[in-house]
Design a protein around this motif. Structure first.
Motif, PDB file in Angstrom:
ATOM      1  N   ASP A  82      17.456  10.733  40.117  1.00 12.96           N
ATOM      2  CA  ASP A  82      16.860  11.959  39.666  1.00 12.96           C
ATOM      3  C   ASP A  82      17.294  12.002  38.014  1.00 12.96           C
ATOM      4  OD1 ASP A  82      15.967  12.637  42.118  1.00 12.96           O
ATOM      5  OD2 ASP A  82      17.571  14.207  42.531  1.00 12.96           O
ATOM      6  N   LEU A  83      18.581  11.995  37.705  1.00 15.27           N
ATOM      7  CA  LEU A  83      18.878  11.954  36.308  1.00 15.27           C
ATOM      8  C   LEU A  83      18.361  11.152  35.634  1.00 15.27           C
ATOM      9  CD1 LEU A  83      22.563  12.994  36.851  1.00 15.27           C
ATOM     10  CD2 LEU A  83      20.643  14.586  35.717  1.00 15.27           C
ATOM     11  N   ALA A  84      18.324   9.865  35.822  1.00 16.31           N
ATOM     12  CA  ALA A  84      17.767   8.773  35.283  1.00 16.31           C
ATOM     13  C   ALA A  84      16.150   8.807  34.808  1.00 16.31           C
ATOM     14  CB  ALA A  84      18.057   7.437  35.737  1.00 16.31           C
ATOM     15  N   LEU A  85      15.548   9.310  35.879  1.00 16.49           N
ATOM     16  CA  LEU A  85      14.065   9.523  35.794  1.00 16.49           C
ATOM     17  C   LEU A  85      13.692  10.810  34.910  1.00 16.49           C
ATOM     18  CD1 LEU A  85      12.788   8.510  39.403  1.00 16.49           C
ATOM     19  CD2 LEU A  85      12.708   7.218  37.170  1.00 16.49           C
ATOM     20  N   ASP A  86      14.679  11.707  34.991  1.00 17.95           N
ATOM     21  CA  ASP A  86      14.513  12.934  34.075  1.00 17.95           C
ATOM     22  C   ASP A  86      14.779  12.916  32.726  1.00 17.95           C
ATOM     23  OD1 ASP A  86      13.846  15.691  34.112  1.00 17.95           O
ATOM     24  OD2 ASP A  86      16.030  16.004  33.839  1.00 17.95           O
ATOM     25  N   GLN A  87      15.950  12.241  32.699  1.00 22.65           N
ATOM     26  CA  GLN A  87      16.564  12.188  31.508  1.00 22.65           C
ATOM     27  C   GLN A  87      16.274  11.139  30.253  1.00 22.65           C
ATOM     28  OE1 GLN A  87      18.799  14.687  29.730  1.00 22.65           O
ATOM     29  NE2 GLN A  87      17.843  15.903  31.658  1.00 22.65           N
ATOM     30  N   ASN A  88      15.907   9.921  31.050  1.00 30.83           N
ATOM     31  CA  ASN A  88      15.740   8.520  30.532  1.00 30.83           C
ATOM     32  C   ASN A  88      16.593   8.192  29.432  1.00 30.83           C
ATOM     33  OD1 ASN A  88      13.953   6.477  30.055  1.00 30.83           O
ATOM     34  ND2 ASN A  88      12.710   7.611  28.371  1.00 30.83           N
ATOM     35  N   PRO A  89      17.754   7.682  29.926  1.00 28.96           N
ATOM     36  CA  PRO A  89      18.779   7.354  29.200  1.00 28.96           C
ATOM     37  C   PRO A  89      18.554   5.830  28.745  1.00 28.96           C
ATOM     38  CG  PRO A  89      19.575   7.107  31.528  1.00 28.96           C
ATOM     39  CD  PRO A  89      18.217   8.024  31.424  1.00 28.96           C
ATOM     40  N   GLN A  90      19.238   5.535  27.507  1.00 31.65           N
ATOM     41  CA  GLN A  90      19.045   4.321  26.999  1.00 31.65           C
ATOM     42  C   GLN A  90      19.844   3.131  27.593  1.00 31.65           C
ATOM     43  OE1 GLN A  90      19.040   6.913  24.982  1.00 31.65           O
ATOM     44  NE2 GLN A  90      16.767   6.893  24.313  1.00 31.65           N
ATOM     45  N   ILE A  91      21.040   3.819  27.880  1.00 27.24           N
ATOM     46  CA  ILE A  91      21.967   2.788  28.450  1.00 27.24           C
ATOM     47  C   ILE A  91      22.477   3.360  29.837  1.00 27.24           C
ATOM     48  CG2 ILE A  91      24.335   1.794  28.610  1.00 27.24           C
ATOM     49  CD1 ILE A  91      23.861   1.168  25.623  1.00 27.24           C
ATOM     50  N   ILE A  92      22.726   2.584  30.809  1.00 31.17           N
ATOM     51  CA  ILE A  92      23.207   3.224  32.142  1.00 31.17           C
ATOM     52  C   ILE A  92      24.364   2.221  32.940  1.00 31.17           C
ATOM     53  CG2 ILE A  92      22.634   3.826  34.523  1.00 31.17           C
ATOM     54  CD1 ILE A  92      19.717   4.350  33.716  1.00 31.17           C
ATOM     55  N   LEU A  93      25.574   3.057  32.803  1.00 31.34           N
ATOM     56  CA  LEU A  93      26.610   2.344  33.498  1.00 31.34           C
ATOM     57  C   LEU A  93      26.763   2.580  34.951  1.00 31.34           C
ATOM     58  CD1 LEU A  93      29.047   2.875  30.579  1.00 31.34           C
ATOM     59  CD2 LEU A  93      27.799   0.992  30.920  1.00 31.34           C
ATOM     60  N   VAL A  94      26.781   1.601  35.979  1.00 32.66           N
ATOM     61  CA  VAL A  94      26.542   1.708  37.212  1.00 32.66           C
ATOM     62  C   VAL A  94      27.674   1.156  37.894  1.00 32.66           C
ATOM     63  CG1 VAL A  94      25.020   1.633  39.433  1.00 32.66           C
ATOM     64  CG2 VAL A  94      24.192   1.865  37.009  1.00 32.66           C
ATOM     65  N   ASP A  95      28.199   1.897  38.983  1.00 31.65           N
ATOM     66  CA  ASP A  95      29.302   1.257  39.596  1.00 31.65           C
ATOM     67  C   ASP A  95      28.668   0.427  40.815  1.00 31.65           C
ATOM     68  OD1 ASP A  95      31.691   0.652  40.981  1.00 31.65           O
ATOM     69  OD2 ASP A  95      31.682   2.757  41.912  1.00 31.65           O
ATOM     70  N   ALA A  96      29.448  -0.311  41.232  1.00 36.67           N
ATOM     71  CA  ALA A  96      28.725  -1.587  42.365  1.00 36.67           C
ATOM     72  C   ALA A  96      28.631  -0.765  43.665  1.00 36.67           C
ATOM     73  CB  ALA A  96      29.301  -2.861  42.352  1.00 36.67           C
ATOM     74  N   GLU A  97      29.521   0.020  43.985  1.00 36.40           N
ATOM     75  CA  GLU A  97      29.524   0.832  45.316  1.00 36.40           C
ATOM     76  C   GLU A  97      29.341   2.193  44.965  1.00 36.40           C
ATOM     77  OE1 GLU A  97      29.919  -0.726  48.320  1.00 36.40           O
ATOM     78  OE2 GLU A  97      30.172  -2.611  47.124  1.00 36.40           O
ATOM     79  N   LEU A  98      28.305   2.798  45.628  1.00 38.17           N
ATOM     80  CA  LEU A  98      27.982   4.328  45.322  1.00 38.17           C
ATOM     81  C   LEU A  98      27.774   4.865  46.687  1.00 38.17           C
ATOM     82  CD1 LEU A  98      25.311   3.743  42.465  1.00 38.17           C
ATOM     83  CD2 LEU A  98      27.555   4.433  42.202  1.00 38.17           C
ATOM     84  N   ASP A  99      27.900   6.307  46.667  1.00 33.40           N
ATOM     85  CA  ASP A  99      27.589   7.394  47.626  1.00 33.40           C
ATOM     86  C   ASP A  99      26.091   7.104  48.121  1.00 33.40           C
ATOM     87  OD1 ASP A  99      30.528   7.594  48.227  1.00 33.40           O
ATOM     88  OD2 ASP A  99      30.014   9.785  47.224  1.00 33.40           O
ATOM     89  N   GLY A 100      25.591   6.518  49.128  1.00 28.74           N
ATOM     90  CA  GLY A 100      24.304   6.382  49.340  1.00 28.74           C
ATOM     91  C   GLY A 100      23.675   5.085  48.827  1.00 28.74           C
ATOM     92  N   GLY A 101      24.429   3.956  48.425  1.00 29.23           N
ATOM     93  CA  GLY A 101      23.753   2.941  48.090  1.00 29.23           C
ATOM     94  C   GLY A 101      24.441   1.850  47.351  1.00 29.23           C
ATOM     95  N   LYS A 102      23.926   0.792  46.947  1.00 32.50           N
ATOM     96  CA  LYS A 102      24.608  -0.297  46.066  1.00 32.50           C
ATOM     97  C   LYS A 102      24.235  -0.226  44.663  1.00 32.50           C
ATOM     98  CE  LYS A 102      26.667  -2.403  49.290  1.00 32.50           C
ATOM     99  NZ  LYS A 102      28.125  -2.668  49.616  1.00 32.50           N
TER     100      LYS A 102
END
Length: 166
Positions: free
Chosen positions: A84-104
């Motif tokens: 939701d936030l990525a599509l709404d805010q359109n950030p230029q850099i996204i740091l993502v944890d490998a193990e998330l609540d709700g998916g990988k």
């Protein structure tokens, strides 16, 4: 009644008003040109996605993001919130944890890429196995950092690599 002094080699009041108006206009134009010619640093948005609130805060507090041109640090604690936030805010850099609540994390990166995100992605993982690295790169991550993330590695990713691709 306005007097005309031009017969005596002087200027009329109308002519003085016109000259004054012209000078004010030139001054304003100069100020506007100076303002527009200033180098304006672009401002970026960063999204940090981590289910662990302490790890998320650690990454957000690790660097003075404004020195790298980031004015908006966005945080997400789950896969769905990140989408939701990525599509709404359109950030230029996204740091993502490998193990998330709700998916990988790599699945999140793939989904956002398919949705048209042009962000530069970095997967953060506690394991950093060859399989994890291959999945991250195949999904569209530019980098994979080992958790807990080290300040120097994050600085290198953001300062050298990621900002050059934005």
């Amino acid at each position: 009644m306005q007097q005309d002094f031009s017969r005596n080699g002087g200027f009329s009041l109308f002519s003085l008003d016109l000259q004054f108006f012209y000078l004010q206009t030139v001054e304003k134009a100069d100020k506007i040109n100076k303002y527009l010619s200033k180098e304006v640093k672009p401002l970026y948005r960063l999204l940090v996605v981590d289910s662990d609130a302490m790890d998320q805060e650690a990454v957000c507090d690790m660097l003075d993001w404004s020195r790298y041109g980031f004015d908006n640090i966005i945080q997400a604690g789950s896969y769905a919130e990140a989408v939701d936030l990525a599509l709404d805010q359109n950030p230029q850099i996204i740091l993502v944890d490998a193990e998330l609540d709700g998916g990988k994390g790599y699945a999140l990166i793939s989904q956002l890429r398919r949705s048209g995100s042009a962000a530069v992605f970095c997967l953060m993982s506690r394991r950093n196995t060859k399989d994890e690295l291959h999945r991250a790169m195949r999904s569209g991550a530019r980098e994979c950092l080992h958790q807990p993330v080290q300040e120097e590695e994050l600085r290198s990713f953001v300062g050298n690599g990621a900002r050059n691709q934005i």
